[in-house]
Design a protein around this motif. Structure first.
Motif, PDB file in Angstrom:
ATOM      1  N   ASP A   1       0.905  -1.270   0.161  1.00 31.70           N
ATOM      2  CA  ASP A   1      -0.004  -0.263   0.003  1.00 31.70           C
ATOM      3  C   ASP A   1       0.991   1.110   0.222  1.00 31.70           C
ATOM      4  OD1 ASP A   1       0.646   0.765   2.562  1.00 31.70           O
ATOM      5  OD2 ASP A   1      -0.640  -0.847   3.397  1.00 31.70           O
ATOM      6  N   PRO A   2       0.426   2.383  -0.143  1.00 28.35           N
ATOM      7  CA  PRO A   2       1.012   3.567  -0.268  1.00 28.35           C
ATOM      8  C   PRO A   2       1.871   3.893   1.005  1.00 28.35           C
ATOM      9  CG  PRO A   2      -1.024   3.967  -0.954  1.00 28.35           C
ATOM     10  CD  PRO A   2      -1.123   2.766  -0.674  1.00 28.35           C
ATOM     11  N   VAL A   3       1.342   3.529   2.198  1.00 32.51           N
ATOM     12  CA  VAL A   3       2.215   3.744   3.425  1.00 32.51           C
ATOM     13  C   VAL A   3       3.589   2.923   3.410  1.00 32.51           C
ATOM     14  CG1 VAL A   3       2.088   3.426   5.973  1.00 32.51           C
ATOM     15  CG2 VAL A   3       0.292   4.695   4.799  1.00 32.51           C
ATOM     16  N   ALA A   4       3.264   1.789   3.076  1.00 32.56           N
ATOM     17  CA  ALA A   4       4.325   0.671   3.045  1.00 32.56           C
ATOM     18  C   ALA A   4       5.502   1.217   2.028  1.00 32.56           C
ATOM     19  CB  ALA A   4       3.991  -0.830   2.654  1.00 32.56           C
TER      20      ALA A   4
ATOM     21  N   LYS B   1      10.945  15.319  -5.437  1.00 30.41           N
ATOM     22  CA  LYS B   1       9.575  15.159  -6.164  1.00 30.41           C
ATOM     23  C   LYS B   1       9.011  13.815  -5.947  1.00 30.41           C
ATOM     24  CE  LYS B   1      11.054  18.576  -9.739  1.00 30.41           C
ATOM     25  NZ  LYS B   1      11.296  18.561 -11.133  1.00 30.41           N
ATOM     26  N   ARG B   2       9.663  12.802  -5.815  1.00 29.37           N
ATOM     27  CA  ARG B   2       9.159  11.362  -5.843  1.00 29.37           C
ATOM     28  C   ARG B   2       8.731  11.192  -4.416  1.00 29.37           C
ATOM     29  NH1 ARG B   2      12.676   7.573  -9.743  1.00 29.37           N
ATOM     30  NH2 ARG B   2      12.735   9.059 -11.485  1.00 29.37           N
ATOM     31  N   THR B   3       9.369  11.853  -3.313  1.00 33.52           N
ATOM     32  CA  THR B   3       9.035  11.689  -1.879  1.00 33.52           C
ATOM     33  C   THR B   3       7.707  12.280  -1.875  1.00 33.52           C
ATOM     34  OG1 THR B   3      11.317  11.416  -1.137  1.00 33.52           O
ATOM     35  CG2 THR B   3       9.538  12.260   0.693  1.00 33.52           C
ATOM     36  N   THR B   4       7.391  13.523  -2.364  1.00 37.61           N
ATOM     37  CA  THR B   4       6.240  14.234  -2.119  1.00 37.61           C
ATOM     38  C   THR B   4       5.122  13.422  -3.028  1.00 37.61           C
ATOM     39  OG1 THR B   4       7.349  16.412  -2.279  1.00 37.61           O
ATOM     40  CG2 THR B   4       4.949  16.343  -3.004  1.00 37.61           C
ATOM     41  N   THR B   5       5.598  12.883  -4.090  1.00 40.88           N
ATOM     42  CA  THR B   5       4.427  12.272  -4.560  1.00 40.88           C
ATOM     43  C   THR B   5       4.094  10.921  -3.851  1.00 40.88           C
ATOM     44  OG1 THR B   5       5.237  12.506  -6.900  1.00 40.88           O
ATOM     45  CG2 THR B   5       3.995  10.564  -6.663  1.00 40.88           C
ATOM     46  N   ALA B   6       4.914  10.229  -3.181  1.00 42.11           N
ATOM     47  CA  ALA B   6       4.555   9.262  -2.398  1.00 42.11           C
ATOM     48  C   ALA B   6       3.700   9.544  -0.978  1.00 42.11           C
ATOM     49  CB  ALA B   6       5.911   8.636  -1.932  1.00 42.11           C
ATOM     50  N   ILE B   7       4.141  10.823  -0.530  1.00 46.73           N
ATOM     51  CA  ILE B   7       3.198  11.344   0.495  1.00 46.73           C
ATOM     52  C   ILE B   7       1.966  11.736   0.205  1.00 46.73           C
ATOM     53  CG2 ILE B   7       2.898  13.213   2.048  1.00 46.73           C
ATOM     54  CD1 ILE B   7       6.019  12.967   2.330  1.00 46.73           C
ATOM     55  N   ARG B   8       1.707  11.960  -0.944  1.00 44.23           N
ATOM     56  CA  ARG B   8       0.340  12.374  -1.548  1.00 44.23           C
ATOM     57  C   ARG B   8      -0.437  11.328  -1.926  1.00 44.23           C
ATOM     58  NH1 ARG B   8       1.987  15.460  -5.478  1.00 44.23           N
ATOM     59  NH2 ARG B   8       1.728  17.451  -4.142  1.00 44.23           N
ATOM     60  N   ARG B   9       0.217  10.146  -2.280  1.00 49.98           N
ATOM     61  CA  ARG B   9      -0.621   8.959  -2.307  1.00 49.98           C
ATOM     62  C   ARG B   9      -0.994   8.531  -1.272  1.00 49.98           C
ATOM     63  NH1 ARG B   9       4.127   6.924  -5.395  1.00 49.98           N
ATOM     64  NH2 ARG B   9       3.761   7.129  -7.782  1.00 49.98           N
TER      65      ARG B   9
ATOM     66  N   ALA C   1       1.104  18.316   0.673  1.00 49.75           N
ATOM     67  CA  ALA C   1       2.186  17.264   0.478  1.00 49.75           C
ATOM     68  C   ALA C   1       3.399  17.611   0.384  1.00 49.75           C
ATOM     69  CB  ALA C   1       1.904  16.382  -0.664  1.00 49.75           C
ATOM     70  N   GLU C   2       3.754  19.217  -0.099  1.00 50.03           N
ATOM     71  CA  GLU C   2       4.923  19.500  -0.322  1.00 50.03           C
ATOM     72  C   GLU C   2       5.539  19.960   0.977  1.00 50.03           C
ATOM     73  OE1 GLU C   2       5.116  22.232  -3.354  1.00 50.03           O
ATOM     74  OE2 GLU C   2       4.780  21.170  -5.157  1.00 50.03           O
ATOM     75  N   ILE C   3       4.867  20.623   1.741  1.00 51.22           N
ATOM     76  CA  ILE C   3       5.272  20.926   2.920  1.00 51.22           C
ATOM     77  C   ILE C   3       5.768  19.961   3.986  1.00 51.22           C
ATOM     78  CG2 ILE C   3       4.569  22.147   5.227  1.00 51.22           C
ATOM     79  CD1 ILE C   3       3.186  24.351   3.204  1.00 51.22           C
ATOM     80  N   VAL C   4       4.857  18.853   3.841  1.00 52.97           N
ATOM     81  CA  VAL C   4       5.080  17.866   4.827  1.00 52.97           C
ATOM     82  C   VAL C   4       6.332  16.841   4.193  1.00 52.97           C
ATOM     83  CG1 VAL C   4       4.110  15.251   5.315  1.00 52.97           C
ATOM     84  CG2 VAL C   4       2.717  17.343   5.244  1.00 52.97           C
ATOM     85  N   SER C   5       6.543  16.809   3.080  1.00 53.94           N
ATOM     86  CA  SER C   5       7.392  16.135   2.202  1.00 53.94           C
ATOM     87  C   SER C   5       8.869  16.965   2.805  1.00 53.94           C
ATOM     88  CB  SER C   5       7.543  16.206   0.913  1.00 53.94           C
ATOM     89  OG  SER C   5       8.632  15.628   0.125  1.00 53.94           O
ATOM     90  N   LEU C   6       8.729  18.264   2.873  1.00 57.10           N
ATOM     91  CA  LEU C   6      10.056  19.253   3.241  1.00 57.10           C
ATOM     92  C   LEU C   6      10.377  18.824   4.678  1.00 57.10           C
ATOM     93  CD1 LEU C   6      12.376  21.040   2.454  1.00 57.10           C
ATOM     94  CD2 LEU C   6      10.491  22.960   3.094  1.00 57.10           C
TER      95      LEU C   6
END
Length: 212
Positions: free
Chosen positions: A99-102, A144-152, A164-169
């Motif tokens: 899943d996205p979290v994993a 960018k890919r980390t942000t995408t993973a968090i957004r999922r 998601a961008e702020i959380v990723s940062l």
């Protein structure tokens, strides 16, 4: 160089013959790989000499200039090559996740493992003055890919909704801080990195705590 390949084995310093016609790219690759091994040992691109790289490969120093204008150009090319391998390794790590979290946990864990196994390369990638002298925007792809993973995770309802961008940062800042402190102050009684990273994921991203 594979992103998870252990750092340098002892290399031969015996002179090598001229590459056959059409194998210039092969020599370029050998120069880049040798540079990465030395950077991982030195943990400082300013301490790297082209003479040492040439000796590692078994060529004349002048042969390096056929492929790279100067030391900065060589180091930059080596780091970009390393980062491309790391991107592939991270993508592979999350590809089999349930899943996205994993998937987010897998990619973050691999980055932690790589940083622990290659502290010298980590320092050059993130702490070298090369970051101020040369364009290293290739590193933005990982963010960018980390942000995408968090957004999922957010879109699947598995993480707290937000920017998601702020959380990723925030997550990148926390993870890099944890890794950097371990690299620069290894004698301190650090908790297991994977446990600390999981706390970051829970507190900053809002995902469930890892089971077990």
């Amino acid at each position: 160089m594979d992103a998870t390949t252990p750092a340098r084995a002892t290399a031969s310093t015996a002179p090598r013959g001229r590459n056959p016609r059409g194998q210039g790219e092969r020599l370029r690759t050998e120069i880049v790989d040798a540079t990465l091994r030395l950077l991982d040992e030195l943990a400082d691109d300013q301490a790297l000499s082209l003479r040492a790289v040439a000796r590692e490969v078994g060529i004349a120093t002048t042969s390096i200039y056929i492929h790279f204008a100067d030391r900065d150009a060589l180091v930059l090319a080596a780091l970009e090559h390393c980062y491309a391998d790391l991107l592939r390794a991270v993508d592979d790590a999350e590809s089999g996740a349930a899943d996205p979290v994993a998937a987010l946990r897998a990619r973050t864990a691999l980055l932690g493992v790589w940083s622990r196994e290659h502290p010298g390369l980590y320092k050059v990638l993130h702490e070298s003055t090369l970051n101020r002298r040369r364009d290293m925007s290739f590193k933005e792809e990982m963010a960018k890919r980390t942000t995408t993973a968090i957004r999922r995770c957010m879109d699947a309802g598995l993480a707290t909704r937000g920017d998601a961008e702020i959380v990723s940062l925030d997550l990148r800042t926390a993870v890099h801080g944890a890794v950097s402190l371990r690299v620069n102050e290894p004698e301190l009684p650090w908790p297991p990195l994977d446990e600390q990273v999981d706390r970051f994921l829970v507190k900053l991203v809002g995902v469930p705590r890892a089971e077990g």
